[in-house]
Each structure stands twice: as structure tokens, then as C-alpha cells.
Scaffold this active site. Structure first.
Site, PDB file in Angstrom:
ATOM      1  N   GLU A  22       0.816  -1.227   0.000  1.00 41.79           N
ATOM      2  CA  GLU A  22       0.000   0.000   0.000  1.00 41.79           C
ATOM      3  C   GLU A  22       0.848   1.276   0.000  1.00 41.79           C
ATOM      4  O   GLU A  22       0.576   2.220  -0.751  1.00 41.79           O
ATOM      5  CB  GLU A  22      -0.924  -0.001   1.225  1.00 41.79           C
ATOM      6  CG  GLU A  22      -2.400  -0.096   0.922  1.00 41.79           C
ATOM      7  CD  GLU A  22      -2.838   0.460  -0.434  1.00 41.79           C
ATOM      8  OE1 GLU A  22      -2.759   1.701  -0.606  1.00 41.79           O
ATOM      9  OE2 GLU A  22      -3.244  -0.307  -1.331  1.00 41.79           O
ATOM     10  N   ALA A  43       9.759  -7.644  -4.191  1.00 38.36           N
ATOM     11  CA  ALA A  43       9.856  -9.099  -4.273  1.00 38.36           C
ATOM     12  C   ALA A  43       8.462  -9.699  -4.444  1.00 38.36           C
ATOM     13  O   ALA A  43       8.281 -10.706  -5.117  1.00 38.36           O
ATOM     14  CB  ALA A  43      10.522  -9.630  -3.002  1.00 38.36           C
ATOM     15  N   PRO A 225     -10.148  45.868  16.661  1.00 40.33           N
ATOM     16  CA  PRO A 225      -9.198  46.126  17.752  1.00 40.33           C
ATOM     17  C   PRO A 225      -7.845  45.431  17.594  1.00 40.33           C
ATOM     18  O   PRO A 225      -6.944  45.680  18.381  1.00 40.33           O
ATOM     19  CB  PRO A 225      -9.939  45.586  18.969  1.00 40.33           C
ATOM     20  CG  PRO A 225     -10.862  44.550  18.424  1.00 40.33           C
ATOM     21  CD  PRO A 225     -11.255  44.994  17.058  1.00 40.33           C
ATOM     22  N   ASP A 248      -3.311  53.589  10.170  1.00 38.54           N
ATOM     23  CA  ASP A 248      -2.824  54.111  11.441  1.00 38.54           C
ATOM     24  C   ASP A 248      -1.786  53.160  12.014  1.00 38.54           C
ATOM     25  O   ASP A 248      -1.762  51.985  11.676  1.00 38.54           O
ATOM     26  CB  ASP A 248      -3.983  54.180  12.448  1.00 38.54           C
ATOM     27  CG  ASP A 248      -4.970  55.263  12.079  1.00 38.54           C
ATOM     28  OD1 ASP A 248      -4.646  56.075  11.208  1.00 38.54           O
ATOM     29  OD2 ASP A 248      -6.064  55.261  12.672  1.00 38.54           O
ATOM     30  N   LYS A 270      -0.374  57.830  14.174  1.00 39.80           N
ATOM     31  CA  LYS A 270      -0.769  58.900  15.093  1.00 39.80           C
ATOM     32  C   LYS A 270      -0.795  58.277  16.456  1.00 39.80           C
ATOM     33  O   LYS A 270      -1.551  57.357  16.716  1.00 39.80           O
ATOM     34  CB  LYS A 270      -2.157  59.431  14.728  1.00 39.80           C
ATOM     35  CG  LYS A 270      -2.065  60.755  14.027  1.00 39.80           C
ATOM     36  CD  LYS A 270      -3.391  61.468  14.040  1.00 39.80           C
ATOM     37  CE  LYS A 270      -4.242  60.972  12.898  1.00 39.80           C
ATOM     38  NZ  LYS A 270      -5.592  61.519  12.932  1.00 39.80           N
ATOM     39  N   GLY A 302     -10.178  49.888  15.103  1.00 38.10           N
ATOM     40  CA  GLY A 302     -11.526  49.843  15.661  1.00 38.10           C
ATOM     41  C   GLY A 302     -12.566  50.180  14.625  1.00 38.10           C
ATOM     42  O   GLY A 302     -12.563  49.651  13.507  1.00 38.10           O
ATOM     43  N   THR A 331     -15.351  48.367  17.476  1.00 39.54           N
ATOM     44  CA  THR A 331     -14.653  49.385  18.246  1.00 39.54           C
ATOM     45  C   THR A 331     -14.006  48.787  19.503  1.00 39.54           C
ATOM     46  O   THR A 331     -14.433  47.733  19.995  1.00 39.54           O
ATOM     47  CB  THR A 331     -15.628  50.532  18.593  1.00 39.54           C
ATOM     48  OG1 THR A 331     -14.869  51.610  19.131  1.00 39.54           O
ATOM     49  CG2 THR A 331     -16.676  50.101  19.617  1.00 39.54           C
ATOM     50  N   MET A 383      -8.332  56.680  24.790  1.00 41.49           N
ATOM     51  CA  MET A 383      -7.163  57.560  24.939  1.00 41.49           C
ATOM     52  C   MET A 383      -7.104  58.119  26.358  1.00 41.49           C
ATOM     53  O   MET A 383      -6.869  59.305  26.570  1.00 41.49           O
ATOM     54  CB  MET A 383      -7.225  58.716  23.920  1.00 41.49           C
ATOM     55  CG  MET A 383      -7.177  58.207  22.488  1.00 41.49           C
ATOM     56  SD  MET A 383      -7.483  59.496  21.288  1.00 41.49           S
ATOM     57  CE  MET A 383      -9.270  59.560  21.265  1.00 41.49           C
TER      58      MET A 383
HETATM   59  N1  SAH Z   1     -11.445  54.129  16.197  1.00 41.82           N
HETATM   60  C1  SAH Z   1     -10.885  53.419  17.330  1.00 41.82           C
HETATM   61  C2  SAH Z   1     -10.433  54.362  18.418  1.00 41.82           C
HETATM   62  C3  SAH Z   1      -9.302  55.258  18.023  1.00 41.82           C
HETATM   63  S1  SAH Z   1      -8.727  56.244  19.348  1.00 41.82           S
HETATM   64  C4  SAH Z   1     -11.910  52.406  17.849  1.00 41.82           C
HETATM   65  O1  SAH Z   1     -13.059  52.424  17.429  1.00 41.82           O
HETATM   66  O2  SAH Z   1     -11.519  51.556  18.665  1.00 41.82           O
HETATM   67  C5  SAH Z   1      -7.398  55.257  19.970  1.00 41.82           C
HETATM   68  C6  SAH Z   1      -7.775  54.668  21.307  1.00 41.82           C
HETATM   69  O3  SAH Z   1      -8.579  53.531  21.117  1.00 41.82           O
HETATM   70  C7  SAH Z   1      -6.602  54.175  22.098  1.00 41.82           C
HETATM   71  O4  SAH Z   1      -5.977  55.227  22.799  1.00 41.82           O
HETATM   72  C8  SAH Z   1      -7.273  53.196  23.043  1.00 41.82           C
HETATM   73  O5  SAH Z   1      -7.920  53.875  24.084  1.00 41.82           O
HETATM   74  C9  SAH Z   1      -8.344  52.617  22.164  1.00 41.82           C
HETATM   75  N2  SAH Z   1      -7.946  51.338  21.564  1.00 41.82           N
HETATM   76  C10 SAH Z   1      -7.763  51.061  20.260  1.00 41.82           C
HETATM   77  N3  SAH Z   1      -7.438  49.751  20.081  1.00 41.82           N
HETATM   78  C11 SAH Z   1      -7.425  49.204  21.305  1.00 41.82           C
HETATM   79  C12 SAH Z   1      -7.167  47.889  21.803  1.00 41.82           C
HETATM   80  N4  SAH Z   1      -6.865  46.879  20.986  1.00 41.82           N
HETATM   81  N5  SAH Z   1      -7.255  47.684  23.129  1.00 41.82           N
HETATM   82  C13 SAH Z   1      -7.579  48.686  23.963  1.00 41.82           C
HETATM   83  N6  SAH Z   1      -7.825  49.924  23.557  1.00 41.82           N
HETATM   84  C14 SAH Z   1      -7.752  50.188  22.248  1.00 41.82           C
END
Ligand code: SAH
Length: 461
Positions: A22, A43, A225, A248, A270, A302, A331, A383
């Protein structure tokens, strides 16, 4: 990578397989797909081998292997279902100068045969260096399902048509044509028989030649995220189709991987307090690409509509007449609250939830602290790492309980996610001690559902 994948030209070359059962048959079926000259040494050969020999498709030597049997062979397979005989014959073949492989014996093999998806001339080889044959089989099954069965003939006919397709401009125009052929027009023509494929190609080419080039477009896409599985299907597709991806710094490398190899990736980082690309520069870049006819993905972490300065980018597009669309994403607040095993809203606790920013253009951001200080309120602070003491002060001043639970989730949904479970009273000190480096989201009014203390001990605050 311990094994380097190559595609070996076997036409007219010798391949020797030792074994008559096989295991030998399984390898033989694969090698028979090539144009190699095959010798099987056994064989006691299985009847199938006898008939292949009678048809002249293999040379069959009906005895045990001897020195010199593998001379001039490119490849040799020891496939006896018998370790001792495999060892003996492999040593003989090596002495004859062949590359040898023992079936099911990775360590003693000089080469291994991958799992193969065969759409000749398109061949996909899958290897796991022996680590996970189950995985290789699963990937194979997945590809078998995804690749049209007629891909082989389609590729052959397509190859002969390549020169004609050069009439289309290089790049997107030509790519669109081929993808239209392989995934739509080609398979469709194939249902009417192979002869229908070439006329269909001609037809398709004249249609593509006549088509006006696609207008430039920017999609503001939410990358979620961080976990690539939290991307939407639409985000995946647009990433795959984009000429330019302007992203970003928060967007994870795993997600950027999904862009095409030829796509231009532009980082317009940023960071809250770090180096950043001026917003005007980002706006200008987006518009310039769209007006140049590119399919642009503006990838934001997000959801693009949450603290993403989306309106400024859209306004610039509108002014410049650049076409745009918005693709929502998950988000950070959604990912963070999921990591706590909690909901953002809950009957009889909070019927509203607020998304706040810890700081805005003017510094720490002011909010309706009185409302936020009420028992049961839930707020997601973006933030917010630097503003913890400010937020704490404002809430306590407006009557919030010092025992209000606060959870800070760093790198939500990513492999390095950490959860800091604390209270309003200890928030700034705990946060300072935790020295979080990644993006973090603060959830005021929520504690992790289970094993709160274990979680805070685990991160060794
Ligand atoms: N547009 C994004 C937010 C941008 S502002 C959203 O909807 O999530 C950036 C902030 O998002 C960061 O300072 C933090 O507070 C948060 N953030 C983004 N990704 C994150 C993650 N994986 N875990 C925790 N906080 C996160």
C-alpha cells in the site's frame, strides 16, 4: 524552515520506489502524475503493480533491491511498511547517489513529499515538516473546495492567451481581466466545454478593452481592535483589492498582511503623545491617490466613526470630489467589554453607555461628570491612560463612590491583552504601576465578571 520547497522537473528522469504494498502504491500514484521514468522494485508486488508494468507505465523488478538498482535515479522512495527493509534499501539508494525518502520516517528522509492540490499546471504543495499532517490535510481539503476543478485547463488556456492580454494596461486593468477570467467568465465557459473557453476569453478581452478605467475610490475601513478574525468580510475583501492602504500605527501587522503584495502600504502613525503625521498631510495623501484613480483603503483601528477624525478626511474628499464609502469595524469598547465577560448595557443597571475621550485638542476633555458619577453608569474612555487622575478627581468631586469598579483593558483582543481590575480610588496608582505600553481602554463602572482578584494578581501589580 527545515525543508525548502521546490518544484522538481522530473520529465525523463528516473524515480525508483522500493516496496510492493500500500505505501508504495500511494507514492506511485503521485509520481505517476509526472513524466518521470518509474521503476518499482518489489519481491512480492501487488497485482496493481503487475498491471501497470504490463501497460508499460512502470518498470517492475520482481526481487529484493540490490546495489546499483537506484543508479541515476533523481528520487528514491523506501516504502516497504517494514523499517529494517526501508533502512537497508535507503542506504543502497544513497550509495547510488539518489535523494532518498522513507515513507513515514521524517528523520531519516532527505526529502519529504508534501500534500498536493493538483490543478495541473497549477500545483499547491503543503508541508508542515511533519509537525501536523492533520493540518496539512485540512488545508488541502479547504483548497480543494475553493479552487475551481477546471482551474487546470483554465490555466493552460490562459497561459496561451497571455500575449493577447498585454493589450490591456499593466497593473489593475490586467489584474481585473484575469480575475474576471479565472473566477467568473472562465469557469462559466467551461460548463459549455473546453472549446468554449477561448472564444469567451476573446469576448472578455474586447469587453475589458472597451471599459473605461475604474474611478478612484477611498473606503474608510474599520480594522477592529487587532485580532484579524474580528475584521469584517468586507474589510478583508477591500484590503485584498486595494492599490494603496493608508493605515494608522495602531493597525496590527497581522491585518496588514492581508493586503496584496503589490499594494502600497503607507503608515500615517498617530500616537496620543508620540510622533504623528499631520492630519492635513493625511487628507492630502488620500485625495491625491483617489484622484489618481487608485482604490484606496484608509484603514483605521476599531471603528472608523469612533474618535477617528473621520469627518475631516471625508470633508476633504467631498471638497475635492473624491468618491468614498465607510466600512464599520468593531470598536475597542466592544472588544474590551467582551474580555471582561460583561455587557456594555444591562437591564436595571444602565440603559445608556457613553464613549468618552480622555483628552481632546485642548487637553483633558470635559464631560457631564455629574451624570457619569451616578451609581450604575458605564463609560468607555478612549485615549484615557494619561487622564486617569483627572477623570478620578472629576468623578469623586461629583459624588461618585470611591469603590466604583474600573477595568482597564490593554491590547484588547490581541495575544498580549491584559486586564487591570481596580476601583476609582486606586485607579491612578494602579495604572501607573502597571506601566501599560499598548493601547488601553478604560471601562468605568465595570469589573471583570469572574475571578476578579485572580486577574489582578496575575498581572502582578
Ligand atoms: N477608532 C478606534 C479608536 C481610536 S482612538 C476604535 O473604534 O476603537 C485610539 C484609542 O482607542 C486608544 O488610545 C485606546 O484607548 C483605544 N484602543 C484602540 N485599540 C485598542 C485595543 N486593541 N485595546 C484597547 N484599547 C484600544
Amino acid at each position: 524552515m527545515k525543508h525548502f520547497p521546490v518544484f522538481l522537473a522530473l520529465e525523463g528522469r528516473r524515480v525508483v520506489i522500493a516496496g510492493g504494498g500500500e505505501a508504495a502504491l500511494a507514492k506511485l500514484r503521485l509520481v505517476l502524475k509526472t513524466e518521470a521514468r518509474i521503476t518499482v522494485i518489489a519481491a512480492d508486488p501487488a497485482p496493481e503493480l503487475e498491471s501497470l508494468a504490463a501497460e508499460g507505465r512502470i518498470a517492475l523488478i520482481e526481487r529484493a533491491m540490490e546495489p546499483g538498482d537506484a543508479l541515476c535515479a533523481a528520487l528514491f522512495y523506501a516504502a516497504h511498511d517494514d523499517d529494517a527493509e526501508d533502512a537497508r534499501t535507503a542506504a543502497l539508494a544513497k550509495a547510488d547517489g539518489a535523494l532518498t525518502s522513507w515513507v513515514d520516517n521524517l528523520e531519516n528522509s532527505q526529502f519529504i513529499t508534501p500534500a498536493i492540490v493538483d490543478r495541473d499546471p497549477v500545483t499547491v504543495a503543503i508541508g508542515t515538516e511533519g509537525a501536523a499532517p492533520v493540518l496539512a490535510r485540512a488545508i488541502k481539503a479547504d483548497l480543494e473546495e475553493r479552487l475551481p476543478a477546471a482551474l487546470g485547463p483554465l490555466a493552460r488556456i490562459g497561459k496561451a492567451f497571455r500575449r493577447r492580454a498585454e493589450a490591456l494596461a499593466k497593473g489593475r486593468k490586467r489584474r481585473d481581466f484575469w480575475s474576471d477570467y479565472y473566477f467568473r467568465a472562465g469557469p462559466e465557459a467551461m460548463t459549455r466545454g473546453e472549446a468554449a473557453v477561448e472564444p469567451a476569453l476573446e469576448d472578455l478581452l474586447s469587453r475589458h478593452l472597451a471599459e473605461a478605467p475604474r474611478e478612484g475610490h477611498v473606503a474608510f475601513v474599520g480594522a477592529g481592535p487587532g485580532d484579524p478574525e474580528l475584521l469584517t468580510l468586507k474589510a478583508r475583501r477591500l484590503l485584498h483589492e486595494a492599490d494603496v492602504v493608508i493605515h494608522d500605527r495602531l493597525v496590527s501587522a497581522d491585518i496588514l498582511e492581508l493586503a496584496r503584495r503589490e499594494a502600497r502600504l503607507v503608515s500615517v502613525g498617530k500616537e496620543g503623545f508620540g510622533p504623528s503625521t499631520p492630519q492635513d498631510e493625511i487628507n492630502r495623501l488620500i485625495v491625491a491617490h483617489v484622484l489618481a484613480g487608485d482604490q484606496v483603503v484608509r484603514l483605521k483601528s476599531g471603528d472608523p466613526t469612533v474618535f477617528g477624525r473621520l469627518d475631516e478626511e471625508i470633508d476633504t474628499c467631498t471638497e475635492a470630489g473624491a468618491d468614498y464609502s465607510i466600512v464599520p469595524g468593531i470598536t475597542a469598547a466592544s472588544a474590551a467589554v467582551a474580555s471582561l465577560g460583561q455587557s456594555l448595557t444591562k437591564r436595571e443597571r444602565n440603559s445608556a453607555v457613553r464613549f468618552l475621550t480622555g483628552h481632546d485638542m485642548k487637553g483633558f476633555a470635559e464631560h457631564d461628570w455629574k451624570a457619569l458619577a451616578r451609581p450604575g453608569e458605564v463609560a468607555a474612555v478612549y485615549m484615557g491612560k494619561k487622564s486617569a487622575r483627572f477623570v478620578q478627581g472629576r468623578l469623586l468631586m461629583h459624588g461618585a463612590s470611591a469603590a466604583t469598579p474600573v477595568s482597564v483593558v490593554e491590547n484588547a483582543s490581541r495575544p498580549d491583552q491584559r486586564i487591570l481590575a481596580t476601583t476609582l480610588a486606586s485607579l491612578p496608582d494602579d495604572l501607573a504601576r502597571a506601566a501599560l505600553k499598548g493601547p488601553a481602554l478604560m471601562l468605568i463602572g465595570l469589573a471583570p465578571r469572574a475571578a476578579e482578584t485572580i486577574i489582578s494578581e496575575e498581572i502582578a501589580l
